[in-house]
Write a protein that holds these residues in place. Structure first.
Motif, PDB file in Angstrom:
ATOM      1  N   UNK A 288      18.512   5.114  29.369  1.00 49.77           N
ATOM      2  CA  UNK A 288      18.551   6.533  29.048  1.00 49.77           C
ATOM      3  C   UNK A 288      18.456   6.772  27.555  1.00 49.77           C
ATOM      4  N   UNK A 289      19.051   5.880  26.766  1.00 46.63           N
ATOM      5  CA  UNK A 289      18.958   5.984  25.323  1.00 46.63           C
ATOM      6  C   UNK A 289      17.567   5.743  24.796  1.00 46.63           C
ATOM      7  N   UNK A 290      16.738   5.063  25.593  1.00 47.82           N
ATOM      8  CA  UNK A 290      15.349   4.816  25.217  1.00 47.82           C
ATOM      9  C   UNK A 290      14.426   5.938  25.668  1.00 47.82           C
ATOM     10  N   UNK A 291      14.987   6.923  26.338  1.00 50.35           N
ATOM     11  CA  UNK A 291      14.172   8.015  26.853  1.00 50.35           C
ATOM     12  C   UNK A 291      13.517   7.692  28.184  1.00 50.35           C
ATOM     13  N   UNK A 292      14.040   6.668  28.883  1.00 52.72           N
ATOM     14  CA  UNK A 292      13.482   6.261  30.169  1.00 52.72           C
ATOM     15  C   UNK A 292      14.349   6.828  31.282  1.00 52.72           C
ATOM     16  N   UNK A 293      13.731   7.497  32.244  1.00 53.94           N
ATOM     17  CA  UNK A 293      14.469   8.010  33.384  1.00 53.94           C
ATOM     18  C   UNK A 293      15.112   6.846  34.126  1.00 53.94           C
ATOM     19  N   UNK A 294      16.157   7.120  34.891  1.00 57.10           N
ATOM     20  CA  UNK A 294      16.909   6.056  35.557  1.00 57.10           C
ATOM     21  C   UNK A 294      15.972   5.142  36.345  1.00 57.10           C
ATOM     22  N   UNK A 295      15.920   3.862  35.978  1.00 59.09           N
ATOM     23  CA  UNK A 295      14.988   2.952  36.640  1.00 59.09           C
ATOM     24  C   UNK A 295      15.487   2.538  38.017  1.00 59.09           C
ATOM     25  N   UNK A 296      14.549   2.078  38.833  1.00 56.33           N
ATOM     26  CA  UNK A 296      14.937   1.496  40.113  1.00 56.33           C
ATOM     27  C   UNK A 296      15.687   0.200  39.851  1.00 56.33           C
ATOM     28  N   UNK A 297      16.619  -0.160  40.724  1.00 55.75           N
ATOM     29  CA  UNK A 297      17.406  -1.384  40.574  1.00 55.75           C
ATOM     30  C   UNK A 297      17.496  -2.072  41.923  1.00 55.75           C
ATOM     31  N   UNK A 298      17.184  -3.371  41.945  1.00 55.42           N
ATOM     32  CA  UNK A 298      17.147  -4.127  43.198  1.00 55.42           C
ATOM     33  C   UNK A 298      17.891  -5.446  43.004  1.00 55.42           C
ATOM     34  N   UNK A 299      18.880  -5.757  43.857  1.00 59.49           N
ATOM     35  CA  UNK A 299      19.546  -7.058  43.789  1.00 59.49           C
ATOM     36  C   UNK A 299      18.716  -8.095  44.546  1.00 59.49           C
ATOM     37  N   UNK A 300      18.431  -9.242  43.914  1.00 62.19           N
ATOM     38  CA  UNK A 300      17.545 -10.225  44.543  1.00 62.19           C
ATOM     39  C   UNK A 300      18.049 -11.640  44.323  1.00 62.19           C
ATOM     40  N   UNK A 301      17.485 -12.552  45.092  1.00 65.59           N
ATOM     41  CA  UNK A 301      17.561 -13.984  44.815  1.00 65.59           C
ATOM     42  C   UNK A 301      16.144 -14.507  44.914  1.00 65.59           C
ATOM     43  N   UNK A 302      15.523 -14.746  43.758  1.00 62.64           N
ATOM     44  CA  UNK A 302      14.138 -15.217  43.764  1.00 62.64           C
ATOM     45  C   UNK A 302      14.035 -16.601  44.394  1.00 62.64           C
ATOM     46  N   UNK A 303      15.052 -17.431  44.195  1.00 59.33           N
ATOM     47  CA  UNK A 303      15.020 -18.783  44.742  1.00 59.33           C
ATOM     48  C   UNK A 303      15.047 -18.773  46.257  1.00 59.33           C
ATOM     49  N   UNK A 304      15.914 -17.946  46.844  1.00 60.32           N
ATOM     50  CA  UNK A 304      16.073 -17.923  48.296  1.00 60.32           C
ATOM     51  C   UNK A 304      15.198 -16.884  48.977  1.00 60.32           C
ATOM     52  N   UNK A 305      14.622 -15.964  48.215  1.00 57.08           N
ATOM     53  CA  UNK A 305      13.724 -14.970  48.793  1.00 57.08           C
ATOM     54  C   UNK A 305      14.399 -13.706  49.265  1.00 57.08           C
ATOM     55  N   UNK A 306      15.654 -13.486  48.908  1.00 63.70           N
ATOM     56  CA  UNK A 306      16.375 -12.299  49.379  1.00 63.70           C
ATOM     57  C   UNK A 306      15.908 -11.048  48.643  1.00 63.70           C
ATOM     58  N   UNK A 307      15.590 -10.021  49.406  1.00 58.84           N
ATOM     59  CA  UNK A 307      15.122  -8.721  48.901  1.00 58.84           C
ATOM     60  C   UNK A 307      13.827  -8.836  48.104  1.00 58.84           C
ATOM     61  N   UNK A 308      13.014  -9.835  48.412  1.00 58.91           N
ATOM     62  CA  UNK A 308      11.711  -9.961  47.767  1.00 58.91           C
ATOM     63  C   UNK A 308      10.643  -9.298  48.629  1.00 58.91           C
ATOM     64  N   UNK A 309      10.451  -9.805  49.846  1.00 57.66           N
ATOM     65  CA  UNK A 309       9.486  -9.170  50.749  1.00 57.66           C
ATOM     66  C   UNK A 309      10.173  -8.522  51.950  1.00 57.66           C
ATOM     67  N   UNK A 310      11.444  -8.827  52.168  1.00 53.85           N
ATOM     68  CA  UNK A 310      12.195  -8.223  53.264  1.00 53.85           C
ATOM     69  C   UNK A 310      13.635  -8.020  52.823  1.00 53.85           C
ATOM     70  N   UNK A 311      14.302  -7.051  53.411  1.00 51.89           N
ATOM     71  CA  UNK A 311      15.682  -6.759  53.032  1.00 51.89           C
ATOM     72  C   UNK A 311      16.591  -7.931  53.381  1.00 51.89           C
ATOM     73  N   UNK A 312      17.524  -8.211  52.507  1.00 52.26           N
ATOM     74  CA  UNK A 312      18.391  -9.377  52.658  1.00 52.26           C
ATOM     75  C   UNK A 312      19.544  -9.105  53.605  1.00 52.26           C
TER      76      UNK A 312
END
Length: 441
Positions: A190-214
């Motif tokens: 917000x201090x950079x003038x960017x609207x609230x970004x999307x936020x996603x919790x993931x595990x790239x190693x295990x594949x959680x929330x990458x192509x399907x919901x964990x």
């Protein structure tokens, strides 16, 4: 595979037939950004693996290198860490580009470096992105490089930021950890003038929330990363901007068969041109009408970016390499005085006021003088140091340039293609800076 780590996670099936060329809005460019070891390369490797974008020999090579290192499973980070130095050090140095597609959208991905000394490479990778994925290690939270890269993405006007809180498996899939990091990042963005970004919790190693919901994070009700990337609004295509046609080459056959032929070849970088359009040639300001637009396959009724075409004008018009053809109703600005935000890339000498360089802008090269350094930017906070007297390697600041010949240009905010430039050392011919035009007056 012994550990089961690489079992695909509900990956979308690839198209069974060749996909017809899609309109520009169906293509998305995105870049990864973040600190070292936050998992950027692993995330991209996982995306490529789960969308079946890897060839068998690529996967076999990754498995072989992983086995040689003693890993119990293939290290997907090796898919994009292509340089030998990167594989030896386990870091990303250069910008690695990869491509994949789903039935809904085509993607161009850039894996950018996390090390501070490769900030210039990160700027290169993010400069053309529609989306930036800011990766954060859930164990560490926001660190200096997280803030640095978010600041650079805001400076580069990347339209969308996505916070990916990675390695959630190493914090017990904690919702509290995720929400704390998300709130801290939202406040900083917000201090950079960017609207609230999307936020996603993931595990790239295990594949959680990458192509399907964990299933490990039932408290997260948002979309997985790929679903979000397939549906995030793409930036308006370059054809929506004002028409800009930098002339690269003048074609004059001078043959008996074509005694009067004169064509202007180049690549249309933005806008749309059609025969019959009234155009202005810059910097001269001479007006004419497009008589024809030709390609290697013959005449066309219109040209759209990034088509390479030959434009023929009615009447005798003096046009040379470096000139720009624009629609008369929406011309570029012609100026010899520019203000630009530059990222300094020279390892040996700093930028100082009074320095002389070559400016490469579209197809025109001109000599330029650094008329002044307005400030040096702290990319962690975007604070401006107006007392700075130079820019060293990887530092960013605003400079005033005066060129020997006029340039037809736009601000970077209006058009990335005609709002960007590079500075070249006259003696070595090395690129020493990349810049974004902020003012044309």
């Amino acid at each position: 595979m012994s550990s089961g780590v690489l079992e695909p996670v509900a990956a979308p099936a690839p198209p069974t037939a060749p996909v017809a060329p899609a309109p520009a809005v169906s293509r998305l460019r995105f870049a990864t950004a973040g600190s070292v070891d936050d998992g950027k390369s692993t995330l991209l490797g996982r995306l490529l693996y789960d969308t079946k974008a890897l060839f068998e020999d690529q996967l076999a090579a990754v498995e072989a290198v992983s086995a040689a290192r003693g890993h119990a499973y293939p290290d997907l980070a090796l898919v994009t860490d292509g340089l030998r130095a990167e594989r030896e050090q386990g870091i990303t140095i250069d910008v690695a580009y990869r491509y994949f597609a789903t039935p809904r959208r085509r993607f161009i991905i850039a894996d950018t470096p996390g090390h501070v000394q490769y900030t210039r490479n990160m700027v290169t990778g993010a400069s053309t992105a529609d989306v930036a994925l800011i990766l954060v290690d859930a164990r560490k939270g926001l660190v200096e490089q997280s803030r640095r890269h978010a600041s650079l993405c805001a400076l580069l006007r990347v339209p969308h930021l996505v916070l990916c809180v990675n390695k959630m498996d190493l914090v017990g899939w904690s919702a509290e950890v995720f929400h704390r990091i998300r709130a801290e990042f939202a406040a900083f963005a917000g201090g950079l003038g960017v609207a609230e970004p999307a936020a996603i919790p993931i595990s790239a190693l295990l594949g959680d929330n990458i192509t399907a919901r964990s299933a490990s994070m039932p408290w997260y009700q948002g979309p997985p990363l790929l679903h979000h990337l397939e549906r995030v609004p793409a930036a308006a295509g370059p054809e929506a901007a004002a028409a800009r046609f930098p002339v690269q080459y003048v074609i004059r056959p001078r043959s008996a068969r074509h005694p009067d032929y004169r064509g202007y070849a180049g690549q249309l970088v933005s806008g749309v041109l059609r025969p019959g359009d009234e155009v202005t040639v810059l910097p001269s300001g001479v007006t004419s009408v497009i008589a024809a637009i030709e390609t290697a396959d013959g005449p066309v009724t219109e040209a759209r970016p990034p088509m390479s075409v030959t434009v023929r004008l009615a009447g005798e018009v003096d046009v040379s390499r470096g000139d720009m053809i624009c629609l008369t109703r929406r011309p570029a600005t012609v100026t010899r005085n520019l203000t630009a935000t530059v990222c300094w890339m020279d390892e040996t000498r700093p930028l100082v006021p009074g320095g002389r360089y070559l400016v490469k802008h579209t197809t025109r090269t001109a000599r330029a003088l650094v008329d002044g350094l307005s400030y040096r930017l702290d990319v962690n906070t975007l604070a401006r140091d107006a007392t700075a007297g130079s820019l060293a390697l990887n530092e960013i600041g605003e400079v005033r340039l005066r060129t020997t010949t006029p340039l037809a240009c736009d601000t970077y905010q209006a058009d990335r293609s005609t709002g960007g430039l590079i500075l070249i050392d006259e003696a070595s011919n090395a690129t020493v800076a990349a810049g974004m035009i902020t003012s044309t007056g």
